[in-house]
Design a protein around this motif. Structure first.
Motif, short mmCIF file in Angstrom:
data_model
loop_
_atom_site.label_atom_id
_atom_site.label_comp_id
_atom_site.label_asym_id
_atom_site.label_seq_id
_atom_site.Cartn_x
_atom_site.Cartn_y
_atom_site.Cartn_z
N SER A 144 1.14 -0.86 0.19
CA SER A 144 0.09 -0.07 0.48
C SER A 144 0.86 1.74 -0.02
O SER A 144 1.80 0.70 0.86
CB SER A 144 -0.68 -0.03 1.38
OG SER A 144 0.26 0.21 2.25
N SER A 170 -6.09 10.62 8.95
CA SER A 170 -7.04 9.48 8.29
C SER A 170 -6.98 9.13 7.38
O SER A 170 -6.64 9.73 7.00
CB SER A 170 -9.18 10.27 8.95
OG SER A 170 -9.05 11.31 7.95
N PRO A 171 -7.97 8.64 7.34
CA PRO A 171 -7.58 8.10 4.99
C PRO A 171 -8.12 9.13 4.81
O PRO A 171 -8.01 9.47 3.43
CB PRO A 171 -9.08 6.43 5.15
CG PRO A 171 -9.32 6.27 6.97
CD PRO A 171 -9.00 7.36 7.80
N ILE A 172 -9.05 9.72 5.35
CA ILE A 172 -9.66 11.08 4.53
C ILE A 172 -8.30 12.29 3.73
O ILE A 172 -8.20 12.67 2.47
CB ILE A 172 -10.62 11.81 4.88
CG1 ILE A 172 -11.64 10.87 5.23
CG2 ILE A 172 -10.67 13.24 4.43
CD1 ILE A 172 -13.24 12.33 6.35
N HIS A 183 -6.49 10.02 0.73
CA HIS A 183 -6.81 9.96 -0.16
C HIS A 183 -7.13 11.58 -0.32
O HIS A 183 -6.96 11.92 -2.27
CB HIS A 183 -8.53 9.59 -0.23
CG HIS A 183 -8.66 8.03 0.06
ND1 HIS A 183 -8.43 7.85 -0.93
CD2 HIS A 183 -9.35 7.51 0.76
CE1 HIS A 183 -8.29 6.28 -0.45
NE2 HIS A 183 -8.84 6.32 0.62
N ASP A 209 -6.78 1.35 8.39
CA ASP A 209 -8.63 1.70 8.34
C ASP A 209 -7.55 2.33 6.67
O ASP A 209 -9.18 2.57 6.26
CB ASP A 209 -8.88 3.73 9.47
CG ASP A 209 -8.68 3.21 10.84
OD1 ASP A 209 -9.10 1.48 10.90
OD2 ASP A 209 -8.48 3.73 11.56
N VAL A 210 -6.96 3.31 6.96
CA VAL A 210 -6.33 4.27 4.82
C VAL A 210 -6.24 1.64 4.43
O VAL A 210 -7.39 2.38 3.39
CB VAL A 210 -5.01 4.05 4.73
CG1 VAL A 210 -4.48 4.00 3.55
CG2 VAL A 210 -4.52 4.92 5.93
N LYS A 211 -6.06 0.85 4.83
CA LYS A 211 -6.41 -0.28 4.02
C LYS A 211 -7.75 -0.62 3.66
O LYS A 211 -8.35 -0.86 2.22
CB LYS A 211 -5.41 -1.06 4.04
CG LYS A 211 -4.20 -1.59 4.13
CD LYS A 211 -2.95 -2.37 4.16
CE LYS A 211 -2.06 -2.10 4.05
NZ LYS A 211 -0.70 -2.98 4.82
N ALA A 212 -8.49 -0.50 4.54
CA ALA A 212 -10.06 -0.80 4.45
C ALA A 212 -10.24 -0.09 3.30
O ALA A 212 -11.82 -0.14 2.59
CB ALA A 212 -10.18 -0.44 5.82
N SER A 213 -9.46 1.12 3.36
CA SER A 213 -10.32 2.00 2.36
C SER A 213 -10.03 2.54 0.43
O SER A 213 -10.39 3.23 -0.24
CB SER A 213 -10.30 3.72 2.99
OG SER A 213 -9.30 4.05 2.50
#
Ligand code: FMN
Length: 359
Positions: free
Chosen positions: A47, A324-326, A329, A354-358
């Motif tokens: 990732s 956070s994943p926000i 991205h 969390d990032v990988k889940a997104s």
């Protein structure tokens, strides 16, 4: 449940170094490997996310980060000789909401008594002065860190030069190359030079000096040969765009990637207006976390535009306020090949998951 911590701000640097990371639970470790779909500097990676230089000062820390799913992590910056840490405390929360703009940086920041729970409100100052136990200690530990790199993962070694009394500028630049050579000798796959630490009173922030950046990149690349070189830079204000472009033009033959940004510097005070961090030269200190996301994103967009306009091939590491994943991205959309966090991953050890889940 006691919270897991890569780096505990309530303990000294020496304590974190000797005893961290804290409360890591093996059941949170992720051993399954997926087929790497991404690449960074030619290395296949699972990732495009990881931890930037700072919270991982030993192989125990980097190994825990890899096991928690951070795929590209940086070993905390080291020197070619011993150097002490700034006095405790080294990490304090500051009382600020929203973006820490260049205008806001002109006024002091007051420290808070506690770290906010909402990570979108978490901005901190960190002030270590780049401590190092010297190559006789870190070279051996680096080999353990490299042994802990899993499939589709990558370790970057961060180094910095040290000014010693009576040194000429060239000798100082040579010292970056020496530390980089030592890192290469221990098997580092990628080497990052830290050109942007705001917490070292004698050395200053050298990423704004064309000659210094050029000499350091040239000497370091000569020393490390085909090992990829990353430069870690700070924020260049819009009126420094021309300087940024001239620097990039001069060093682009030597570098594989630019990591941006380091911290933004501001005055840190207690509620009564006096200096918050103990010791000389520590009124101004590096600020990171949620308030600097805008600055990291701005630099990544500008570096991406420059790369497209001029046909440069450097890759971009987006750093600053990834909580956070926000934000992960947002950085990817801005043009970052790789995204890294320090503050966000210090308060949420599971950010990589969390990032990988997104993805
Ligand atoms: C505790 C701590 C220690 C740090 N130490 C280093 C370091 O040794 N070398 C370096 O290049 N940057 C260092 N940094 C800066 C980070 O790599 C990063 O550029 C900055 O904190 C912005 O990212 P963030 O908002 O995710 O924290 C440190 C940051 C923190 C929070």
């Amino acid at each position: 449940m006691t919270k897991a911590l890569f780096y505990d701000p309530a303990r000294t640097f020496e304590d974190n170094y000797a005893n961290g990371p804290f409360n890591m639970d093996q059941k949170d470790y992720r051993d399954e490997t997926v087929e790497p779909k991404f690449h960074f500097l030619g290395f296949p990676i699972q990732s495009p996310f990881g931890i930037a230089a700072g919270s991982l000062p030993t192989s125990r820390h980097t190994n825990a980060a890899f096991k928690l799913g951070y795929d590209v992590v940086v070993y905390k910056t080291q020197r070619s000789g011993e150097f002490p840490s700034n006095a405790f405390p080294n990490v304090l929360p500051i009382d600020v909401k929203g973006d820490i703009t260049l205008e806001r940086l002109k006024k002091p920041f007051v420290v808070r008594s506690n770290f906010p729970k909402n990570l979108r409100e978490l901005s901190i100052t960190n002030s270590f002065g780049v401590p190092s136990y010297g190559p006789s200690v870190w070279q051996d530990d680096l080999t353990h860190a490299i042994a802990g790199v899993g499939a589709g993962q990558l370790l970057i070694m961060s180094v910095v030069g040290t000014i010693r009394e009576g040194m000429t500028p060239s000798e100082y630049y040579e010292d970056f190359a020496l530390a980089a050579r030592e890192a290469k000798e221990s098997g580092a796959q990628v080497i990052e030079v830290n050109l942007s630490c705001p917490n070292v009173a004698s050395e200053g922030v050298i990423c704004y000096s064309i000659d210094a950046v050029y000499e350091i990149c040239k000497l370091t690349k000569e020393a490390i040969g085909d090992t990829p070189l990353v430069i870690k830079v700070g924020y260049y204000a819009p009126e420094q765009q021309d300087l940024l472009e001239r620097i990039v033009e001069k060093v682009s033959p030597y570098i594989g990637a630019i990591s941006s940004i380091n911290t933004l510097a501001g005055e840190i005070v207690k509620e009564d207006g006096t200096q918050a961090l103990p010791g000389k030269g520590r009124l101004r200190s590096g600020i990171c976390g949620a308030g600097i996301t805008w600055a990291g994103l701005d630099m990544v967009r500008r570096l991406d535009t420059l790369r497209r306009e001029k046909g440069y091939t450097y890759e971009i590491i987006g750093v600053g306020g990834v909580m956070s994943p926000i934000e992960f991205h947002e950085y990817r959309k801005a043009g970052a090949n790789l995204v890294q966090s320090v503050t966000g991953a210090m308060w949420n050890q599971y950010l990589a998951q969390d990032v990988k889940a997104s993805l």
